[in-house]
Design an enzyme around this catalytic site. Structure first.
Site, PDB file in Angstrom:
ATOM      1  N   GLU A 132     -26.429  14.766  -4.018  1.00 20.26           N
ATOM      2  CA  GLU A 132     -27.776  15.090  -3.797  1.00 20.26           C
ATOM      3  C   GLU A 132     -28.687  13.944  -4.008  1.00 20.26           C
ATOM      4  O   GLU A 132     -29.825  13.729  -3.782  1.00 20.26           O
ATOM      5  CB  GLU A 132     -28.005  16.454  -3.808  1.00 20.26           C
ATOM      6  CG  GLU A 132     -28.337  16.788  -5.318  1.00 20.26           C
ATOM      7  CD  GLU A 132     -28.826  18.256  -5.339  1.00 20.26           C
ATOM      8  OE1 GLU A 132     -30.054  18.616  -4.947  1.00 20.26           O
ATOM      9  OE2 GLU A 132     -27.928  19.108  -6.202  1.00 20.26           O
TER      10      GLU A 132
ATOM     11  N   HIS B  74     -27.449  21.067  -1.669  1.00 19.04           N
ATOM     12  CA  HIS B  74     -27.649  21.421  -3.215  1.00 19.04           C
ATOM     13  C   HIS B  74     -26.558  22.633  -3.288  1.00 19.04           C
ATOM     14  O   HIS B  74     -26.662  23.424  -2.536  1.00 19.04           O
ATOM     15  CB  HIS B  74     -28.988  21.796  -3.541  1.00 19.04           C
ATOM     16  CG  HIS B  74     -29.389  22.411  -4.916  1.00 19.04           C
ATOM     17  ND1 HIS B  74     -29.495  21.588  -5.944  1.00 19.04           N
ATOM     18  CD2 HIS B  74     -29.525  23.500  -5.102  1.00 19.04           C
ATOM     19  CE1 HIS B  74     -29.740  22.320  -6.924  1.00 19.04           C
ATOM     20  NE2 HIS B  74     -29.682  23.317  -6.725  1.00 19.04           N
TER      21      HIS B  74
ATOM     22  N   LYS C  72       0.211   5.286  -6.046  1.00 14.19           N
ATOM     23  CA  LYS C  72      -0.949   5.304  -7.139  1.00 14.19           C
ATOM     24  C   LYS C  72      -2.040   6.377  -6.965  1.00 14.19           C
ATOM     25  O   LYS C  72      -1.930   7.082  -8.159  1.00 14.19           O
ATOM     26  CB  LYS C  72      -1.687   3.905  -7.124  1.00 14.19           C
ATOM     27  CG  LYS C  72      -2.974   3.617  -7.948  1.00 14.19           C
ATOM     28  CD  LYS C  72      -4.473   4.164  -7.499  1.00 14.19           C
ATOM     29  CE  LYS C  72      -4.782   3.487  -6.190  1.00 14.19           C
ATOM     30  NZ  LYS C  72      -5.151   2.180  -6.202  1.00 14.19           N
TER      31      LYS C  72
ATOM     32  N   TYR D  97      -9.065  -3.531 -11.657  1.00 14.46           N
ATOM     33  CA  TYR D  97      -8.866  -2.206 -11.087  1.00 14.46           C
ATOM     34  C   TYR D  97      -7.327  -1.629 -11.303  1.00 14.46           C
ATOM     35  O   TYR D  97      -7.373  -0.516 -11.632  1.00 14.46           O
ATOM     36  CB  TYR D  97      -9.509  -2.047  -9.663  1.00 14.46           C
ATOM     37  CG  TYR D  97      -8.516  -2.516  -8.663  1.00 14.46           C
ATOM     38  CD1 TYR D  97      -7.406  -1.651  -8.119  1.00 14.46           C
ATOM     39  CD2 TYR D  97      -8.512  -3.976  -8.174  1.00 14.46           C
ATOM     40  CE1 TYR D  97      -6.828  -2.247  -6.993  1.00 14.46           C
ATOM     41  CE2 TYR D  97      -7.855  -4.586  -7.244  1.00 14.46           C
ATOM     42  CZ  TYR D  97      -6.835  -3.758  -6.650  1.00 14.46           C
ATOM     43  OH  TYR D  97      -5.997  -4.154  -5.721  1.00 14.46           O
TER      44      TYR D  97
ATOM     45  N   CYS E  46       0.667  -1.113   0.164  1.00 15.91           N
ATOM     46  CA  CYS E  46       0.134   0.154  -0.003  1.00 15.91           C
ATOM     47  C   CYS E  46       0.899   1.328   0.022  1.00 15.91           C
ATOM     48  O   CYS E  46       0.503   2.084  -0.982  1.00 15.91           O
ATOM     49  CB  CYS E  46      -0.911   0.073   1.246  1.00 15.91           C
ATOM     50  SG  CYS E  46      -2.121   1.507   0.979  1.00 15.91           S
TER      51      CYS E  46
ATOM     52  N   GLU F 298      -6.936   1.737 -13.611  1.00 22.26           N
ATOM     53  CA  GLU F 298      -6.500   2.737 -12.701  1.00 22.26           C
ATOM     54  C   GLU F 298      -5.051   3.056 -13.791  1.00 22.26           C
ATOM     55  O   GLU F 298      -4.996   4.407 -13.919  1.00 22.26           O
ATOM     56  CB  GLU F 298      -6.107   2.613 -11.334  1.00 22.26           C
ATOM     57  CG  GLU F 298      -7.318   2.436 -10.539  1.00 22.26           C
ATOM     58  CD  GLU F 298      -6.852   1.821  -9.203  1.00 22.26           C
ATOM     59  OE1 GLU F 298      -7.826   2.210  -8.373  1.00 22.26           O
ATOM     60  OE2 GLU F 298      -6.002   1.290  -8.945  1.00 22.26           O
TER      61      GLU F 298
ATOM     62  N   CYS G  57      -1.495   1.788  -3.095  1.00 15.56           N
ATOM     63  CA  CYS G  57      -2.431   2.797  -2.850  1.00 15.56           C
ATOM     64  C   CYS G  57      -2.033   4.393  -2.836  1.00 15.56           C
ATOM     65  O   CYS G  57      -2.361   5.127  -3.635  1.00 15.56           O
ATOM     66  CB  CYS G  57      -3.012   2.568  -1.713  1.00 15.56           C
ATOM     67  SG  CYS G  57      -3.466   1.038  -1.147  1.00 15.56           S
TER      68      CYS G  57
END
Length: 471
Positions: A459, A454, A50, A177, A42, A181, A47
């Site tokens: 939302e 908003h 990356k 993934y 990681c 990525e 992670c």
């Protein structure tokens, strides 16, 4: 029997470090061995670097977007060597923090490879043997490299962060993934990216509608994405793939040469790329640990079988994280570590909990998911699907075609939200909060009662009123 330590941890990644620190905080004598860099995949090879590369790659769109908003900037160029220097300085800093945390907790660090000699003995590559009441294996995983001739000419994900120069063209092989990525990152940094995947659609196992939008967005951003194809042969640019059967390719498997690579796909096309990246999955780092000699048979793919308390069939040996075949996510390994420490050193038997784990794929746009996909939920029970796809305000104003997706899967019987899927910029940030609601068992009506913020993309998650389909 008196042991040298109460716990010996093999592996200095996020899970191993957390387990070591928590155990040491109870007064236990703890040692940890790491054969590579502290911080594990990681922090050093996954992670963190990356995500920093994702940030770097996104600046390529600033100029185009800013013009519509009235700003004028120079076109700009990307300096890989400058970024790479800052990146590795940051990784060095983080590794130093991990070492200080362990040292501060009183954990003895061994910068060596460790193997299990017997249920209570660890043998280090330095020759030293250490006895322990408990042994925890937290060795994580490693990139898979296909077994085809000349595969050593290609990179795997670990190598991307070490490149001396950015290639002008690259072929990325894979549809998971990591492949997706990296395709987005390198495309954003100006590399001409071709991606091939043998399956019918990228991101297998994720929601069909969401993965379809991610694929469409990748193509719109200039990634040459092809499904239903794979690498058949590869070699140096001068390789003749039509040579008579039985003659060896120019370069052997074990030779690893960086540089242009000629690739022939299963569809028959041939092309030379400056680089090839295999992102074809990861394997557990369980080989050569000595477990089989203890009667501990490895599972499919080399995973270490454990029970809900992370204990193997050898009572004194435990395993956590990617090496166990559990979800290959850093927070999962950390949770496993915490549950292990509470169970073994705090006297609080704590099974691991892998239900409703939120996750994010840092494609561009990001994809955040928690709970079941529409396909999984439909197979389980009658459901309602609430979904909307639209152009977000920020990029629509700039005339860009970007689209986002907000989707909820709801049980008809209980009204519980079984799954939430978001494809949008910063989807990872949004899905973290949605994960809290789903973990608590929120119903669709709970979402409906929540007042919207908003104007935001998020939302739409609380304003979806009519199901788009039932089944």
């Amino acid at each position: 029997m008196a042991f040298d330590v109460d716990l010996f941890v093999i592996g200095g990644g996020s899970g191993g470090v957390r387990a070591a620190r928590m155990a040491a905080s109870t007064g236990a004598r703890v040692a940890l061995a790491e054969e590579s860099r502290m911080g594990g995949t990681c922090v050093i090879r996954g992670c963190v670097p990356k995500k920093l590369m994702v940030f770097a790659s996104q600046f390529s769109e600033v100029h185009e977007t800013s013009l519509r908003y009235g700003w004028t900037f120079g076109e700009g160029t990307f300096d890989w060597r400058s970024f790479r220097g800052h990146l590795h300085a940051e990784l060095d800093r983080l590794e130093g923090i991990y070492r200080k945390l362990l040292d501060g907790a009183g954990v003895r660090i061994h910068d060596a490879r460790a193997t299990v000699e017997d249920p209570h003995t660890v043998r280090l590559s330095t020759g030293e043997a250490v006895t322990a009441a408990h042994i925890l294996i937290a060795t994580g995983g490693r990139p898979n490299r296909p077994e085809i001739p000349c595969a050593g000419m290609a990179m795997v994900s670990d190598d991307v962060f070490l490149m001396e120069e950015l290639p002008k063209t690259i072929l990325i092989v894979g549809g998971g993934y990591i492949a997706c990525e990296m395709a987005g990152i390198l495309n954003g940094l100006g590399v001409q990216v071709t991606q091939i995947y043998r399956g019918a659609q990228i991101l297998r196992g994720f929601d069909e509608e969401a993965r379809g939008l991610v694929a469409e967005s990748m193509r719109e951003k200039g990634i040459d994405l092809h499904t239903g194809t794979d690498v058949k042969m590869m070699g140096p640019p001068e390789t003749d793939f039509d040579m008579p059967a039985g003659e060896p390719l120019v370069m052997q498997d074990e030779v690893r040469r960086r540089g242009p690579v000629k690739v022939k796909t299963t569809l028959g096309g041939e092309k030379v790329y400056d680089a090839v990246l295999f992102a074809t999955g990861r394997d557990p780092n369980s080989a050569g640990l000595g477990l089989e000699a203890l009667g501990l048979e490895l599972g499919r793919g080399g995973h270490i079988p454990v029970d809900e308390y992370s204990q193997t069939k050898v009572p004194s040996i435990y395993a956590i994280g990617d090496v166990t075949g559990r979800p290959a996510l850093t927070p999962v390994a950390i949770r496993d570590a915490m549950a292990f420490a509470r169970t073994v050193f705090e006297g609080q038997p704590t099974p691991v909990d892998h239900a409703m784990i939120p996750s994010a794929i840092f494609t561009q746009p990001e994809y955040g998911a928690v709970g079941l996909t529409e396909e999984q939920a439909r197979h389980q029970e009658p459901i309602e699907v609430y979904a909307t796809s639209f152009r977000p305000m920020r990029t629509a104003f700039a005339g860009r075609p970007d689209r986002v997706l907000m989707k909820l899967i709801v049980s008809q019987a209980t009204r519980r939200v079984l799954g939430c899927h978001i494809v949008a910029p910063e989807a990872g940030e949004m899905i973290q909060l949605a994960g809290v609601a789903l973990k608590m068992g929120a119903t669709k009506e709970d979402f409906d009662r929540t007042v919207a913020v908003h104007p935001t993309m998020a939302e739409e998650i609380v304003t979806l009123r009519t199901p788009v389909r039932r089944g």
